[in-house]
Design a protein around this motif. Structure first.
Motif, PDB file in Angstrom:
ATOM      1  N   VAL A 146     -28.083 105.845  32.488  1.00  0.00           N
ATOM      2  CA  VAL A 146     -26.961 106.173  32.381  1.00  0.00           C
ATOM      3  C   VAL A 146     -26.309 104.998  31.634  1.00  0.00           C
ATOM      4  O   VAL A 146     -26.393 103.709  32.091  1.00  0.00           O
ATOM      5  N   PRO A 147     -25.756 104.977  30.723  1.00  0.00           N
ATOM      6  CA  PRO A 147     -24.968 104.011  29.936  1.00  0.00           C
ATOM      7  C   PRO A 147     -24.058 103.138  30.786  1.00  0.00           C
ATOM      8  O   PRO A 147     -23.238 103.761  31.610  1.00  0.00           O
ATOM      9  N   ALA A 148     -24.006 101.812  30.314  1.00  0.00           N
ATOM     10  CA  ALA A 148     -22.885 101.014  31.009  1.00  0.00           C
ATOM     11  C   ALA A 148     -21.673 101.221  30.255  1.00  0.00           C
ATOM     12  O   ALA A 148     -21.470 102.013  29.180  1.00  0.00           O
ATOM     13  N   SER A 149     -20.290 100.986  30.806  1.00  0.00           N
ATOM     14  CA  SER A 149     -18.943 101.060  30.373  1.00  0.00           C
ATOM     15  C   SER A 149     -19.008 100.288  29.028  1.00  0.00           C
ATOM     16  O   SER A 149     -19.467  99.228  28.796  1.00  0.00           O
ATOM     17  N   LYS A 150     -18.088 100.693  28.126  1.00  0.00           N
ATOM     18  CA  LYS A 150     -17.973  99.959  26.883  1.00  0.00           C
ATOM     19  C   LYS A 150     -17.440  98.480  27.011  1.00  0.00           C
ATOM     20  O   LYS A 150     -17.699  97.613  26.511  1.00  0.00           O
ATOM     21  N   TRP A 197     -29.467  98.412  24.767  1.00  0.00           N
ATOM     22  CA  TRP A 197     -30.025  98.780  25.788  1.00  0.00           C
ATOM     23  C   TRP A 197     -28.905  99.474  26.840  1.00  0.00           C
ATOM     24  O   TRP A 197     -28.958 100.458  27.235  1.00  0.00           O
ATOM     25  N   GLN A 198     -27.851  98.508  26.800  1.00  0.00           N
ATOM     26  CA  GLN A 198     -26.653  98.808  27.738  1.00  0.00           C
ATOM     27  C   GLN A 198     -25.996 100.233  27.263  1.00  0.00           C
ATOM     28  O   GLN A 198     -25.636 100.937  28.008  1.00  0.00           O
ATOM     29  N   GLU A 199     -26.124 100.383  26.244  1.00  0.00           N
ATOM     30  CA  GLU A 199     -25.727 101.969  25.481  1.00  0.00           C
ATOM     31  C   GLU A 199     -26.500 103.201  25.999  1.00  0.00           C
ATOM     32  O   GLU A 199     -25.832 104.106  25.823  1.00  0.00           O
ATOM     33  N   LYS A 200     -27.563 102.734  26.623  1.00  0.00           N
ATOM     34  CA  LYS A 200     -28.172 103.747  27.156  1.00  0.00           C
ATOM     35  C   LYS A 200     -28.494 103.758  28.610  1.00  0.00           C
ATOM     36  O   LYS A 200     -28.846 104.589  29.319  1.00  0.00           O
ATOM     37  N   SER A 201     -28.707 102.415  29.089  1.00  0.00           N
ATOM     38  CA  SER A 201     -28.960 102.121  30.375  1.00  0.00           C
ATOM     39  C   SER A 201     -28.132 101.199  30.942  1.00  0.00           C
ATOM     40  O   SER A 201     -27.910 100.064  30.428  1.00  0.00           O
ATOM     41  N   THR A 205     -32.782  95.100  32.391  1.00  0.00           N
ATOM     42  CA  THR A 205     -34.187  95.767  32.406  1.00  0.00           C
ATOM     43  C   THR A 205     -35.164  94.677  33.195  1.00  0.00           C
ATOM     44  O   THR A 205     -36.275  95.204  33.519  1.00  0.00           O
ATOM     45  N   LEU A 206     -34.679  93.621  33.900  1.00  0.00           N
ATOM     46  CA  LEU A 206     -35.412  92.706  34.622  1.00  0.00           C
ATOM     47  C   LEU A 206     -35.332  92.835  35.978  1.00  0.00           C
ATOM     48  O   LEU A 206     -36.164  92.925  36.759  1.00  0.00           O
ATOM     49  N   CYS A 207     -34.070  92.824  36.408  1.00  0.00           N
ATOM     50  CA  CYS A 207     -33.835  92.717  37.785  1.00  0.00           C
ATOM     51  C   CYS A 207     -33.232  93.851  38.291  1.00  0.00           C
ATOM     52  O   CYS A 207     -32.842  94.068  39.671  1.00  0.00           O
ATOM     53  N   ARG A 208     -32.750  94.933  37.690  1.00  0.00           N
ATOM     54  CA  ARG A 208     -31.898  96.259  37.697  1.00  0.00           C
ATOM     55  C   ARG A 208     -30.633  96.016  38.327  1.00  0.00           C
ATOM     56  O   ARG A 208     -30.148  96.828  38.913  1.00  0.00           O
ATOM     57  N   TYR A 209     -30.199  94.885  37.964  1.00  0.00           N
ATOM     58  CA  TYR A 209     -28.569  94.908  38.194  1.00  0.00           C
ATOM     59  C   TYR A 209     -27.773  95.732  37.722  1.00  0.00           C
ATOM     60  O   TYR A 209     -27.948  96.186  36.523  1.00  0.00           O
ATOM     61  N   ALA A 210     -26.566  96.495  38.333  1.00  0.00           N
ATOM     62  CA  ALA A 210     -26.176  97.528  37.852  1.00  0.00           C
ATOM     63  C   ALA A 210     -24.896  97.144  37.217  1.00  0.00           C
ATOM     64  O   ALA A 210     -24.152  96.661  38.038  1.00  0.00           O
ATOM     65  N   MET A 211     -24.678  97.262  35.822  1.00  0.00           N
ATOM     66  CA  MET A 211     -23.255  97.229  35.168  1.00  0.00           C
ATOM     67  C   MET A 211     -22.174  98.305  35.678  1.00  0.00           C
ATOM     68  O   MET A 211     -22.836  99.313  35.823  1.00  0.00           O
ATOM     69  N   PRO A 212     -20.988  98.261  35.410  1.00  0.00           N
ATOM     70  CA  PRO A 212     -20.141  99.168  35.620  1.00  0.00           C
ATOM     71  C   PRO A 212     -20.181 100.439  34.561  1.00  0.00           C
ATOM     72  O   PRO A 212     -20.688 100.070  33.856  1.00  0.00           O
ATOM     73  N   LEU A 213     -19.834 101.408  35.171  1.00  0.00           N
ATOM     74  CA  LEU A 213     -19.928 102.629  34.504  1.00  0.00           C
ATOM     75  C   LEU A 213     -18.635 103.341  33.948  1.00  0.00           C
ATOM     76  O   LEU A 213     -17.484 102.694  34.675  1.00  0.00           O
ATOM     77  N   ASP A 214     -18.485 103.877  33.016  1.00  0.00           N
ATOM     78  CA  ASP A 214     -17.249 104.654  32.559  1.00  0.00           C
ATOM     79  C   ASP A 214     -17.105 105.800  33.625  1.00  0.00           C
ATOM     80  O   ASP A 214     -17.803 106.526  34.028  1.00  0.00           O
ATOM     81  N   ARG A 215     -15.783 105.780  34.108  1.00  0.00           N
ATOM     82  CA  ARG A 215     -15.245 106.907  35.030  1.00  0.00           C
ATOM     83  C   ARG A 215     -14.818 108.054  34.301  1.00  0.00           C
ATOM     84  O   ARG A 215     -14.037 107.843  33.238  1.00  0.00           O
TER      85      ARG A 215
END
Length: 215
Positions: A146-150, A197-201, A205-215
């Motif tokens: 799921v992509p990260a927020s812009k 990568w962030q535009e897709k996930s 890639t290394l620690c699975r830290y979750a970036m914010p998502l577009d709501r």
């Protein structure tokens, strides 16, 4: 899942090492209610005296994804799958080297099993018992795509002066670009690599830290 409907499975583990002999790679047909498919099992050796985890990743990547004798689905493996698998291998080898229980060991045999799943229920949870306690959990490559927020992507920190270190997404040297980007978790990548990568996930890639998502 790729455009042809393939779902891929990969597992990184440690194998039994006899002397310095690296076993031959082989293909394995698995028929199990939870795991079915034709998989490639590839081997590489990492030496504590010259602990180059990225070299191990490059060796296994070549064997898994670029040798014409075996392309799992009959076509190139999707880039996202390759990146996730590369990072899984890197995390696993680094965990072996850091583990205090391995302080007196000099060499480790790394085995990666990879291939497209067949005959599995999409909702089935695939589990395989790992052979070592330091092994990473097995992964369905669809998880986390799921992509990260812009705005989060735009706010990635620019860094420079990284010298001869390498980007684990492309395995290229940071010296090839003037700037790199650092994620909030602290991991650094080529700017173009991590943005794509962030535009897709949204996961590191290394620690699975979750970036914010577009709501």
């Amino acid at each position: 899942m790729d455009d042809s409907g393939f779902r891929y499975f990969y597992q990184t583990r440690e194998g039994e090492l006899e002397g310095d002999q690296i076993p031959e790679d082989y293909e394995l047909e698995v028929v199990d209610p939870d795991l079915q498919g034709r998989f490639r099992c590839c081997h590489a050796l990492i030496d504590r005296e010259q602990p180059d985890s990225l070299q191990v990743v490059a060796i296994l990547e070549q064997k898994l994804f670029h040798q014409r004798c075996y392309i799992p689905s009959g076509q190139p493996v999707p880039e996202l799958v390759q990146i996730n698998c590369r990072c899984d291998i890197l995390n696993f080898t680094e965990s072996l080297l850091r583990d205090e229980r391995n302080a007196n060991r000099s060499k480790f045999l790394i085995i990666v099993m990879f291939g497209p799943l067949t005959g599995c229920d999409d909702d089935a949870e695939i589990e395989i018992e790992e052979e070592t306690e330091t092994a990473e959990d097995t992964m369905d490559v669809e998880v986390g795509f799921v992509p990260a927020s812009k705005s989060a992507i735009e706010d990635l920190e620019n860094v420079s002066g990284l010298g001869c270190n390498d980007c684990v997404i492309c395995l290229g040297n940071f010296a090839t670009e003037k700037e790199a980007k650092r994620m909030p978790c602290g991991h650094v990548f080529h700017g173009g690599c991590i943005v794509r990568w962030q535009e897709k996930s949204h996961l590191c890639t290394l620690c699975r830290y979750a970036m914010p998502l577009d709501r």
